[in-house]
Design an enzyme around this catalytic site. Structure first.
Site, mmCIF file in Angstrom:
data_model
loop_
_atom_site.group_PDB
_atom_site.id
_atom_site.type_symbol
_atom_site.label_atom_id
_atom_site.label_comp_id
_atom_site.label_asym_id
_atom_site.label_seq_id
_atom_site.Cartn_x
_atom_site.Cartn_y
_atom_site.Cartn_z
ATOM 1 C CE LYS A 47 -3.824 -1.929 2.653
ATOM 2 N NZ LYS A 47 -4.703 -1.930 3.614
ATOM 3 C CG ASP A 103 -7.677 0.603 3.333
ATOM 4 O OD1 ASP A 103 -8.463 -0.272 3.239
ATOM 5 O OD2 ASP A 103 -6.426 0.656 3.471
ATOM 6 C CB ALA A 129 -1.393 6.491 17.577
ATOM 7 N N GLY A 131 -0.654 2.239 12.050
ATOM 8 C CA GLY A 131 -1.107 2.763 10.718
ATOM 9 C C GLY A 131 -2.777 2.910 10.584
ATOM 10 C CG ASN A 152 -0.392 4.303 20.715
ATOM 11 O OD1 ASN A 152 -0.875 3.343 20.068
ATOM 12 N ND2 ASN A 152 0.926 4.411 20.372
ATOM 13 N N GLY A 241 -14.639 -5.231 12.933
ATOM 14 C CA GLY A 241 -13.914 -4.797 11.885
ATOM 15 C C GLY A 241 -14.546 -5.407 10.393
HETATM 16 P P1 ATR Z 1 -1.734 -1.315 12.104
HETATM 17 O O1 ATR Z 1 -1.170 -0.904 10.795
HETATM 18 O O2 ATR Z 1 -2.480 -2.642 12.306
HETATM 19 O O3 ATR Z 1 -2.392 -0.206 13.088
HETATM 20 P P2 ATR Z 1 0.929 -1.071 13.850
HETATM 21 O O4 ATR Z 1 0.994 0.262 13.022
HETATM 22 O O5 ATR Z 1 1.861 -1.892 14.165
HETATM 23 O O6 ATR Z 1 -0.432 -1.687 13.066
HETATM 24 O O7 ATR Z 1 -0.027 -0.671 15.003
HETATM 25 C C1 ATR Z 1 -0.310 -1.377 16.163
HETATM 26 C C2 ATR Z 1 -1.156 -0.754 17.212
HETATM 27 O O8 ATR Z 1 -1.206 -1.635 18.298
HETATM 28 C C3 ATR Z 1 -0.032 0.322 17.798
HETATM 29 O O9 ATR Z 1 -1.205 1.226 18.333
HETATM 30 C C4 ATR Z 1 0.452 -0.434 19.051
HETATM 31 O O10 ATR Z 1 0.994 0.609 20.142
HETATM 32 P P3 ATR Z 1 2.391 1.212 20.207
HETATM 33 O O11 ATR Z 1 2.463 2.413 19.057
HETATM 34 O O12 ATR Z 1 2.803 1.605 21.272
HETATM 35 O O13 ATR Z 1 3.281 -0.030 19.412
HETATM 36 C C5 ATR Z 1 -0.592 -1.284 19.516
HETATM 37 N N1 ATR Z 1 -0.232 -2.322 20.295
HETATM 38 C C6 ATR Z 1 0.485 -3.482 19.698
HETATM 39 N N2 ATR Z 1 0.683 -4.320 21.001
HETATM 40 C C7 ATR Z 1 0.328 -3.730 22.050
HETATM 41 C C8 ATR Z 1 0.206 -3.895 23.488
HETATM 42 N N3 ATR Z 1 0.935 -5.347 23.832
HETATM 43 N N4 ATR Z 1 -0.079 -3.166 24.404
HETATM 44 C C9 ATR Z 1 -0.712 -1.946 23.874
HETATM 45 N N5 ATR Z 1 -0.953 -1.766 22.723
HETATM 46 C C10 ATR Z 1 -0.331 -2.417 21.852
#
Ligand code: ATR
Length: 277
Positions: A47, A103, A129, A131, A152, A241
């Site tokens: 993407k 999206d 926060a 993608g 976040n 979703g």
């Molecule tokens: P996507 O594109 O699916 O949004 P991503 O960009 O990797 O994937 O984002 C994952 C999200 O889940 C982020 O907000 C991440 O928080 P961080 O920015 O702090 O990494 C959150 N996330 C993933 N694992 C987590 C956990 N164990 N506890 C809290 N937040 C989590």
């Protein structure tokens, strides 16, 4: 869902999946254009890479900085660009790739239709926060949500996102942290809930689901995350979703075919494929 939609509309079209290494994305898109495909869907990591490879970017792709739908257009003898489906007898000599993003519209349409949330004027708590969270937050601001609360795990990303929203939508009211009062909507855009045993995506000492009217989880597998189970128990309207997946696909169908998408048919096909019923 696309093959079910094509069948429903009597279109002699096929939707196929191809696994393409990112370093050959350019050749794959050129090959699809050469074979006069109507269009393509792209998923992670293509993407973002595709942004550089399009001949033309629709505003939706430019705004979100990502392409999930490509539409191939041919040049007419007069020099105008038209969908390839309009060239049945005389295929065009020249084809271009136009990039779109469906999206964010998919999320907004799912929130409106699956959860009956009026986004304009809404107070929203957004969890995540990354993608997905960034696109959701920008779309909510674009739809004139009245108040956005961003939470976040990595606070710096929520702060950077709040700043980006304010740059693009100076009138938006955005705060990092939990709301003190009630909200119309909670959106989970974190990955918490994907794996069994995951903790809840919010801090139960700082926020209660009793403060929320409706809860949306971007996750659709499992169908009911712990967040959605708790939200139902707290009396909130809930949706997962799957609707976002269906609605982004419906927008793509409309771009490729120029016809309204058979949403119910597409949803049933996706549910059967993912949940087996
Ligand atoms: P996507 O594109 O699916 O949004 P991503 O960009 O990797 O994937 O984002 C994952 C999200 O889940 C982020 O907000 C991440 O928080 P961080 O920015 O702090 O990494 C959150 N996330 C993933 N694992 C987590 C956990 N164990 N506890 C809290 N937040 C989590």
């Amino acid at each position: 869902m696309h093959n079910a939609a094509f069948a429903d509309r009597g279109l002699n079209w096929r939707y196929l999946a191809f696994e393409v290494p990112p370093q050959q994305l350019k050749e794959a898109i050129a090959g699809a254009a050469a074979m006069r495909f109507a269009g393509l869907n792209l998923t992670v990591p293509h993407k973002l890479l595709a942004m550089e490879l399009m001949d033309e970017l629709h505003d939706s792709a430019r705004f979100w900085g990502a392409v999930n739908v490509i539409h191939f257009e041919g040049r007419t003898a007069e020099g105008a660009w038209r969908a390839l489906r309009e060239f049945e007898e005389n295929p065009p000599e020249s084809v271009r790739a136009v990039g779109y993003n469906t999206d964010a519209d998919g999320l907004a349409n799912s929130l409106k239709e699956d959860l009956q949330v009026e986004l304009a004027g809404a107070r929203v708590l957004l969890l995540g926060a990354g993608g997905a969270g960034r696109a959701a937050a920008l779309k909510l601001a674009a739809e004139s949500a009245a108040e956005l609360y961003l939470v976040n795990r990595t606070a710096s990303k929520a702060i950077a996102l709040a700043e980006e929203i304010l740059r693009k939508f100076p009138a938006a009211k955005v705060q990092v942290g939990y709301p003190a009062g009630n909200v119309n909507l909670v959106v989970n855009a974190t990955s918490l809930g994907l794996k069994s045993g995951d903790e809840l995506p919010y801090d139960v000492t700082r926020f209660s689901l009793k403060q929320a009217e409706a809860v949306y989880d971007v996750i659709y597998r499992p169908a009911e995350t712990p967040l959605l189970a708790q939200a139902s128990a707290a009396g909130c309207r809930t949706a997962n979703g799957l609707g976002m997946l269906v609605h982004q696909g419906a927008k793509a169908f409309e771009i490729w075919t120029g016809q309204a998408a058979p949403l119910a048919v597409m949803r049933r096909a996706v549910e059967q494929s993912i949940y087996g019923h």
